[in-house]
Every structure is written in C-alpha cells, then in structure tokens.
Enzyme design. Structure first.
Site, PDB file in Angstrom:
ATOM      1  N   CYS A 142       0.862  -1.188   0.000  1.00 28.81           N
ATOM      2  CA  CYS A 142       0.000   0.000   0.000  1.00 28.81           C
ATOM      3  C   CYS A 142       0.901   1.242   0.000  1.00 28.81           C
ATOM      4  O   CYS A 142       1.789   1.366   0.850  1.00 28.81           O
ATOM      5  CB  CYS A 142      -0.914  -0.001   1.223  1.00 28.81           C
ATOM      6  SG  CYS A 142      -1.970  -1.471   1.305  1.00 28.81           S
ATOM      7  N   CYS A 369      -0.382   4.022  13.119  1.00 31.25           N
ATOM      8  CA  CYS A 369      -0.776   3.207  11.969  1.00 31.25           C
ATOM      9  C   CYS A 369       0.049   3.567  10.741  1.00 31.25           C
ATOM     10  O   CYS A 369       0.129   4.722  10.354  1.00 31.25           O
ATOM     11  CB  CYS A 369      -2.236   3.444  11.606  1.00 31.25           C
ATOM     12  SG  CYS A 369      -3.361   3.277  12.960  1.00 31.25           S
TER      13      CYS A 369
HETATM   14  N1  SAH Z   1      -1.908  -5.422   6.675  1.00 31.94           N
HETATM   15  C1  SAH Z   1      -3.015  -5.285   7.602  1.00 31.94           C
HETATM   16  C2  SAH Z   1      -2.550  -4.983   8.993  1.00 31.94           C
HETATM   17  C3  SAH Z   1      -1.921  -3.606   9.187  1.00 31.94           C
HETATM   18  S1  SAH Z   1      -3.023  -2.641  10.092  1.00 31.94           S
HETATM   19  C4  SAH Z   1      -3.963  -4.221   7.093  1.00 31.94           C
HETATM   20  O1  SAH Z   1      -3.598  -3.498   6.189  1.00 31.94           O
HETATM   21  O2  SAH Z   1      -5.091  -4.137   7.564  1.00 31.94           O
HETATM   22  C5  SAH Z   1      -2.456  -1.057   9.839  1.00 31.94           C
HETATM   23  C6  SAH Z   1      -3.595  -0.141   9.498  1.00 31.94           C
HETATM   24  O3  SAH Z   1      -3.072   1.191   9.327  1.00 31.94           O
HETATM   25  C7  SAH Z   1      -4.234  -0.513   8.185  1.00 31.94           C
HETATM   26  O4  SAH Z   1      -5.590  -0.199   8.208  1.00 31.94           O
HETATM   27  C8  SAH Z   1      -3.497   0.402   7.239  1.00 31.94           C
HETATM   28  O5  SAH Z   1      -4.160   0.571   6.022  1.00 31.94           O
HETATM   29  C9  SAH Z   1      -3.419   1.659   8.047  1.00 31.94           C
HETATM   30  N2  SAH Z   1      -2.387   2.589   7.582  1.00 31.94           N
HETATM   31  C10 SAH Z   1      -1.300   2.294   6.840  1.00 31.94           C
HETATM   32  N3  SAH Z   1      -0.577   3.403   6.617  1.00 31.94           N
HETATM   33  C11 SAH Z   1      -1.215   4.412   7.246  1.00 31.94           C
HETATM   34  C12 SAH Z   1      -0.936   5.790   7.386  1.00 31.94           C
HETATM   35  N4  SAH Z   1       0.139   6.346   6.844  1.00 31.94           N
HETATM   36  N5  SAH Z   1      -1.805   6.531   8.114  1.00 31.94           N
HETATM   37  C13 SAH Z   1      -2.890   5.958   8.686  1.00 31.94           C
HETATM   38  N6  SAH Z   1      -3.191   4.675   8.575  1.00 31.94           N
HETATM   39  C14 SAH Z   1      -2.366   3.894   7.855  1.00 31.94           C
END
Ligand code: SAH
Length: 376
Positions: A142, A369
């Site tokens: 992502c 996150c």
């Molecule tokens: N791979 C799994 C577990 C990671 S959870 C998943 O994607 O659900 C981490 C969460 O934080 C996910 O919802 C992800 O999309 C979110 N996330 C990733 N980068 C972020 C960012 N820069 N700011 C806020 N949320 C983010």
C-alpha cells in the site's frame, strides 16, 4: 532507509504484490508454538514426565516467566534441557521509545536471523492494547504505508507473535508502565505485516492468546482484532475457525478505481467481493466488522466518496474507523483538512453508520498506523 532494512527485503515496484515470503531459515520451536498435547509430547520425548508440560505452561502463560533457570520447582538437571528445547530466545529488544508520559511504548525487536519488527503498547484508562507484527515487512505494498513500502522479509512464527504479547504483559505486570501493575486486555494485529498472508502462524497465535491458562494467556477473543487488506478466501476461512475475533478491513476507498491504487490487492478482489466476505464474517461470528479508512487529503476524502461508502455499509453489522493519515517518509500525501474530515463523518452519520475518528497514538515515535518501518 537504513542499510539494515535494505538488507532485509527488496523494495517492490508500485502495485506489485508479494504473497509468498522469501525462503529463509525458520525460527526455533518454542513452547508457545505448541498445543498442550504437543507440549506433552515434546517433554516426554526429552525424557521428562508429561505433567512438566503443564508446569512449564503455567510459568510461561500465568507467571510470564520464560526462563527455566528461574523455574525452581523443576529438577535442576531438567531445567537446562527444557530451556534449550522449548525456550529459545526469539526476540531481542533493540530499542524502546515512549511517549504519552510512558503510556505508549514502541519496541523494536531483532529476530534470530536479524530481521526487525516492532510492537506498540498503548495504555488507556480503561484498557491496554498491544499492536503486534505478524510478518517482518509486508508484501501488500500500500503506497501510503511505510511497512508496505519496504517489502516482505519473512513470515513470523506463532511464538514470535505471542512473545510480543508476553513481553508487553510482563512490562505491565511488573509495573514498568505508568498506572500501576496491569494486564493486556486487547491485542490488535495491526503492526507490520498482513496477518492473513501468514494465516497458519497467526491463527496459532490467536489460539494461544485466547486459550485460558495454562494453555494460553486467557485474553478474551472479543479483545482481539485481526486487520486485513482483504484476502477474501482467508476471511472466509477465518469465519469458520470458531474464534470470534473482531475483523478489521482496511478499505480506504469505496470505489475500485481508487482502491486499485491505494490497496493494490484490490486488483485481485474488488470492493464488492471484499465487503461481501466481511458481511459473511459478521453473520457467522455475530461480531461487528470494523472498516478502516485512512483519510488522505484530496485523495479519498470527498463527500461523494463518504456518500458512496455510507450506501455500501449502511444497515450492516459495521463500524467505520476513520484514521487521519499519518505521515510516512517519501509520501506526498497528508491528512485531510479538519473541515473535510468533519464533513466525511457527517455524511456517514446521515446514512446511520456508526463512525469514529481514531485517536492515533504514537505519531511522535513513528509508532502510529502505517509508520512501522523497523529500521535501526
Ligand atoms: N496489513 C493489515 C494490517 C496492518 S493494520 C492491514 O492493512 O489491515 C495497519 C492499518 O493502518 C491498516 O488499516 C493500514 O491501512 C493503516 N495505515 C497504513 N498506513 C497508514 C498511514 N500512513 N496513516 C494511517 N493509517 C495507515
């Protein structure tokens, strides 16, 4: 990026997905990898009585003691043998960063082969949550997530996942975390990695977390959340495990055109398919599904997208969790303007959808996150 993280994995090309972790030596077997029956078999194989498995389990899961040298109720001669066979050192703390007056703490761990992962402990007045990693790196790529940008190093073992929780539980029990001795109430698989891409080890870890002592830590399944980009077949499988954990789905866009770019797995399973899997999960487990949506300025925060999201999820067993985008290195994106965030919330409320904006902790220590990059 540090050389340490470069040596772990290759930076993926935009949109490139990695499902199969590179082949590497596996971490040693640990007590926490095993079911009670397997522990009994393991101690018997070592020439010890089966009831030792129960004793060892009580030490580890009840007293949070992982060092047989301190298990004085075991015959001295057996301790070393059992330590070597069932308590290898899996995690070494490399660095600890704290914020929020010590109630938020991020630990950087080195695994036996040098791979680096992070976990984050967050103590609130009414609960304590630990956010754990399930893979070193992540293959889901992502573009707004620091972990995704670094690529996948390897899957973690069940015990490597459980050890993060036990370490957090130990710090809380010993009173190291401000607020007096405490316990872990919630575990979220929201650290590094895509939990459902390391399915077997993650299910093993969830079982160890929720099984009552001496088999496991006895944390309520309601307190455990597994977050996923949306691996549809694995969501279906998870629904059949008989483990009523909360499912969090990282949606981030209600339309395929945008989600294809924000969450590349969408090129394989579309919004409609992944939501369908989420509703089936909710129906099977009776658990409210959490839809994660990072609000990114002028990218996914338009009112029409809020409307579209509202229409897709209204009247479902659902909760929408909006996350103001956390900054990550090299990303051109930032969090939404406050007025756009508020308008987004209002549109969802208009559709009767339960919605909250996540109070993201740990930004100052790159522990929020999407910020876990595990570099030294
Ligand atoms: N791979 C799994 C577990 C990671 S959870 C998943 O994607 O659900 C981490 C969460 O934080 C996910 O919802 C992800 O999309 C979110 N996330 C990733 N980068 C972020 C960012 N820069 N700011 C806020 N949320 C983010």
């Amino acid at each position: 990026m540090s050389t340490a993280s470069q040596s772990q994995s290759r930076t993926p090309a935009p949109g490139q997905l990695t499902f199969v972790a590179p082949r590497r030596a596996k971490p040693a077997r640990h007590l926490a990898d095993l079911t009670m029956a397997e522990r009994k078999a393991a101690v018997t194989e070592l020439g010890e009585k089966a009831f030792r498995a129960d004793q060892l389990s009580r030490h580890y899961f009840e007293k949070l003691n992982g060092d047989p040298a301190l298990m004085t109720d075991l015959p001295a001669a057996a301790r070393e043998k059992l330590a070597a066979a069932l308590f290898p050192k899996l995690l070494t703390s490399v660095r600890e960063l704290t914020t929020d007056r010590g109630t938020t703490r991020k630990t950087l761990w080195r695994l036996f082969d040098g791979a680096l992962v992070e976990s984050v402990l967050m103590r609130y007045p009414d609960r304590t949550t630990i956010c754990v990693s399930s893979q070193a790196g992540c293959g889901m790529n992502c573009p707004f997530c620091a972990t995704g940008q670094a690529g996948l190093t390897r899957n973690m073992s069940t015990a490597e996942i459980v050890e993060q929780v036990v370490a957090g539980a130990r710090a809380l029990a010993s009173g190291e975390v401000p607020g007096g001795p405490g316990r872990i109430s919630n575990v979220v698989f929201m650290g590094m990695g895509e939990p459902l891409a390391n399915y077997k080890a993650v299910i093993g870890a969830v079982r160890r977390l929720v099984e009552p002592a001496p088999s496991g830590l006895g944390i309520s399944a309601r307190g455990v959340t597994v977050s996923t980009v949306g691996l549809v077949p694995a969501i279906g499988k998870l629904a059949e495990e008989g483990l009523p954990v909360t499912l969090a789905l990282s949606l981030h866009a209600p339309d395929d055109e945008l989600r294809d770019t924000l969450v590349p797995i969408n090129t394989r399973w579309k919004v409609a398919e992944v939501l369908d899997a989420a509703w089936k999960y909710a129906a099977r487990t009776k658990r409210r599904v959490s839809i994660e949506y990072a609000l990114i300025k002028d990218i996914n925060d338009q009112e029409w997208r809020a409307d579209l999201l509202g229409k897709l999820v209204r009247n479902k067993l659902v909760h929408v969790n909006l996350i103001p985008l956390n900054p990550t290195p090299g990303s051109k994106w930032t969090a939404s303007r406050p007025e756009d965030e508020q308008a987004f919330v209002r549109r969802l409320e208009f559709h009767g959808v339960p919605v909250t904006v996540r109070d993201t902790r740990g930004r100052e220590i790159d522990g929020a996150c999407g910020q876990l990059a595990a570099a030294e």
